[in-house]
Design a protein around this motif. Structure first.
Motif, mmCIF file in Angstrom:
data_model
loop_
_atom_site.group_PDB
_atom_site.id
_atom_site.type_symbol
_atom_site.label_atom_id
_atom_site.label_comp_id
_atom_site.label_asym_id
_atom_site.label_seq_id
_atom_site.Cartn_x
_atom_site.Cartn_y
_atom_site.Cartn_z
ATOM 1 N N ILE A 73 23.682 31.313 28.107
ATOM 2 C CA ILE A 73 24.684 31.969 28.366
ATOM 3 C C ILE A 73 25.419 30.961 29.281
ATOM 4 N N VAL A 74 26.889 30.665 29.097
ATOM 5 C CA VAL A 74 27.496 29.777 29.984
ATOM 6 C C VAL A 74 28.669 30.340 30.738
ATOM 7 N N ILE A 75 28.613 30.571 31.845
ATOM 8 C CA ILE A 75 29.597 31.147 32.472
ATOM 9 C C ILE A 75 30.909 30.224 32.478
ATOM 10 N N VAL A 76 31.958 31.270 31.769
ATOM 11 C CA VAL A 76 33.591 30.484 31.571
ATOM 12 C C VAL A 76 34.315 30.460 32.869
ATOM 13 N N ASN A 77 34.100 31.239 33.901
ATOM 14 C CA ASN A 77 34.962 31.544 34.887
ATOM 15 C C ASN A 77 33.911 31.519 36.258
ATOM 16 N N PRO A 78 33.436 30.204 36.460
ATOM 17 C CA PRO A 78 32.557 30.352 37.830
ATOM 18 C C PRO A 78 33.222 30.895 38.979
ATOM 19 N N TYR A 79 32.124 31.280 39.967
ATOM 20 C CA TYR A 79 32.462 31.626 41.369
ATOM 21 C C TYR A 79 32.415 30.567 42.129
ATOM 22 N N HIS A 80 31.522 29.661 41.973
ATOM 23 C CA HIS A 80 31.274 28.403 42.849
ATOM 24 C C HIS A 80 31.769 27.014 41.956
ATOM 25 N N ILE A 106 30.942 36.091 31.157
ATOM 26 C CA ILE A 106 32.393 36.354 31.865
ATOM 27 C C ILE A 106 31.587 37.079 33.336
ATOM 28 N N LEU A 107 32.095 36.333 34.322
ATOM 29 C CA LEU A 107 31.673 36.635 35.577
ATOM 30 C C LEU A 107 32.598 37.669 36.227
ATOM 31 N N LEU A 108 32.171 38.734 36.374
ATOM 32 C CA LEU A 108 32.934 39.972 36.823
ATOM 33 C C LEU A 108 33.026 39.846 38.390
ATOM 34 N N LYS A 109 33.782 39.370 38.938
ATOM 35 C CA LYS A 109 33.647 39.172 40.533
ATOM 36 C C LYS A 109 34.315 40.212 41.332
ATOM 37 N N GLU A 110 34.485 40.075 42.331
ATOM 38 C CA GLU A 110 35.046 41.136 43.487
ATOM 39 C C GLU A 110 36.316 41.421 43.218
ATOM 40 N N HIS A 111 37.310 40.446 43.165
ATOM 41 C CA HIS A 111 38.579 40.469 43.147
ATOM 42 C C HIS A 111 39.195 40.720 41.551
ATOM 43 N N MET A 112 38.351 40.730 40.841
ATOM 44 C CA MET A 112 38.736 40.622 39.485
ATOM 45 C C MET A 112 39.127 42.113 39.034
ATOM 46 N N THR A 113 40.317 42.203 38.113
ATOM 47 C CA THR A 113 40.829 43.315 37.818
ATOM 48 C C THR A 113 40.142 43.660 36.214
ATOM 49 N N ARG A 114 40.377 45.048 35.810
ATOM 50 C CA ARG A 114 39.626 45.265 34.471
ATOM 51 C C ARG A 114 40.766 44.702 33.341
ATOM 52 N N ALA A 143 39.792 36.573 25.022
ATOM 53 C CA ALA A 143 39.734 34.821 24.796
ATOM 54 C C ALA A 143 38.663 34.149 24.254
ATOM 55 N N HIS A 144 37.600 34.971 24.321
ATOM 56 C CA HIS A 144 36.150 34.160 24.276
ATOM 57 C C HIS A 144 35.318 35.138 23.265
ATOM 58 N N LYS A 145 36.020 35.933 22.290
ATOM 59 C CA LYS A 145 35.343 36.921 21.725
ATOM 60 C C LYS A 145 34.499 36.078 20.677
ATOM 61 N N ASP A 146 34.859 34.934 20.162
ATOM 62 C CA ASP A 146 34.176 34.244 19.028
ATOM 63 C C ASP A 146 32.674 33.764 19.608
ATOM 64 N N HIS A 147 32.769 33.682 21.035
ATOM 65 C CA HIS A 147 31.654 33.068 21.586
ATOM 66 C C HIS A 147 30.490 34.232 22.179
ATOM 67 N N GLU A 148 30.517 35.311 21.399
ATOM 68 C CA GLU A 148 29.357 36.430 21.827
ATOM 69 C C GLU A 148 29.650 36.561 23.156
ATOM 70 N N PRO A 149 30.577 37.185 23.799
ATOM 71 C CA PRO A 149 30.676 37.195 25.343
ATOM 72 C C PRO A 149 29.859 38.185 25.944
ATOM 73 N N VAL A 150 29.207 37.719 27.136
ATOM 74 C CA VAL A 150 28.314 38.381 27.755
ATOM 75 C C VAL A 150 28.925 38.898 29.385
ATOM 76 N N PHE A 151 28.900 39.923 29.716
ATOM 77 C CA PHE A 151 29.350 40.343 31.058
ATOM 78 C C PHE A 151 28.541 40.166 32.267
ATOM 79 N N VAL A 152 28.917 39.459 33.142
ATOM 80 C CA VAL A 152 27.944 39.023 34.247
ATOM 81 C C VAL A 152 28.505 39.991 35.653
ATOM 82 N N HIS A 153 27.881 40.842 35.917
ATOM 83 C CA HIS A 153 28.295 41.748 37.054
ATOM 84 C C HIS A 153 27.849 41.226 38.260
#
Length: 311
Positions: A57-64, A92-100, A109-119
């Motif tokens: 699983i590769v985070i596509v929107n890193p926090y760090h 998909i990193l679900l971060k503090e200031h991210m909206t639904r 945008a990443h539906k073809d990459h079997e996305p995983v939600f990372v809370h």
């Protein structure tokens, strides 16, 4: 089952490459959060995983790190080289200031990459679960335990759920005790209703850009303790010299002497992994390979230890 979480620094990515075959064989799925601008190391790690039929699983929107403001380069790499390659998922990193809305847009945008939600600090967990209720059973969710309590995770019941726990207590090397408890999550995750578990290995969740001078050198090695219900513990073999930033080689030798002495007792409970073999060789040769290599050996040992226990 097991999901080790790596921040994509050099030796973390090398660890993924060197353990790719083992992780694929026992069903471990690493999570990588790229933190360096250049993605060459990430590309090599993903290639290694794909070549052995593993999953990652590769985070596509890193926090760090260097991609915290814009993960477009990561998305472009996945699209260019790994689209359609089974086993490479977009995290998909679900971060503090991210909206639904942001989360759903990233998913689309990443539906073809079997996305995983990372809370990881997301504040609209219940409402988001309702947003995706129609396809919730098809989704996978990874929860940072410190941000996601039992009630939060309950909203995603029916999906595939992974719990991440940070077992590494971050402190100055000089302040580490000789041994302490690391985690029991490998024993209890199913009791918590989870489908898998993960950790941040012997690095911990706290992210730092780079280390300063090593006033003390420590070798961190995990082990399963059969005398304590198979709970995982961690040794911290710390150098005796702790008050100067000089002579890392000498301080490594001091820490290594303590490791070898513990091994020689025959009661360390350390699995004889390839890393332990390498530490024995370094001791016999009196060689200091650099602190990055020492870290890599400890990371590999952790993965091999869990593979030995769970595999």
């Amino acid at each position: 089952m097991y999901h080790p979480y790596f921040r994509g620094k050099q030796f973390e990515l090398i660890t993924v490459r060197e353990t790719a075959e083992l992780m694929a064989r026992v069903g471990f799925v690493p999570i990588i959060e790229p933190v360096k601008e250049t993605l060459n190391g990430l590309d090599r790690a993903l290639t290694a995983v794909c070549e052995v039929g593993g999953s990652v699983i590769v985070i596509v929107n890193p926090y760090h790190g260097d991609h915290a403001e814009d993960g477009a380069g990561i998305s472009a790499l996945l699209k260019k080289k790994y689209l359609g390659k089974k086993g490479v998922s977009a995290g998909i990193l679900l971060k503090e200031h991210m909206t639904r809305t942001d989360a759903l847009a990233c998913y689309a945008a990443h539906k073809d990459h079997e996305p995983v939600f990372v809370h990881a600090g997301f504040t609209e967990g219940k409402a988001f679960a309702e947003d995706i209720v129609d396809f919730l059973p098809e989704t996978q969710h990874v929860f940072f335990e410190k941000h996601c309590g039992t009630l939060y995770r309950k909203h995603y019941r029916g999906s595939r759920r992974i719990l991440l726990r940070d077992g590494f207590e971050r402190r100055r090397n000089a302040d580490h005790p000789p041994v302490e408890m690391f985690s029991e999550l490998h024993l209890t995750y199913q009791d918590d209703g989870m489908d898998g578990f993960g950790d941040f290995l012997i690095v911990g969740d706290d992210y730092t850009e780079g280390g300063g001078p090593a006033y003390a050198v420590a070798i961190h090695l995990t082990f399963i303790n059969p005398e304590k219900d198979d709970v995982m513990y961690i040794y911290h073999f710390v150098s005796d010299t702790k008050d100067t930033p000089t002579d890392p080689a000498g301080k490594f030798a001091q820490a290594l002497n303590k490791l070898i002495a513990k091994l020689n007792t025959g009661a360390s409970h350390l699995v004889e992994t390839s890393s332990i073999g390498e530490f024995r060789k370094l001791h016999a040769e009196g060689h200091f390979p650099g602190l990055g290599q020492v870290k890599k050996l400890s990371l590999i040992h952790h993965i091999q230890t869990l593979a030995d226990y769970l595999g």
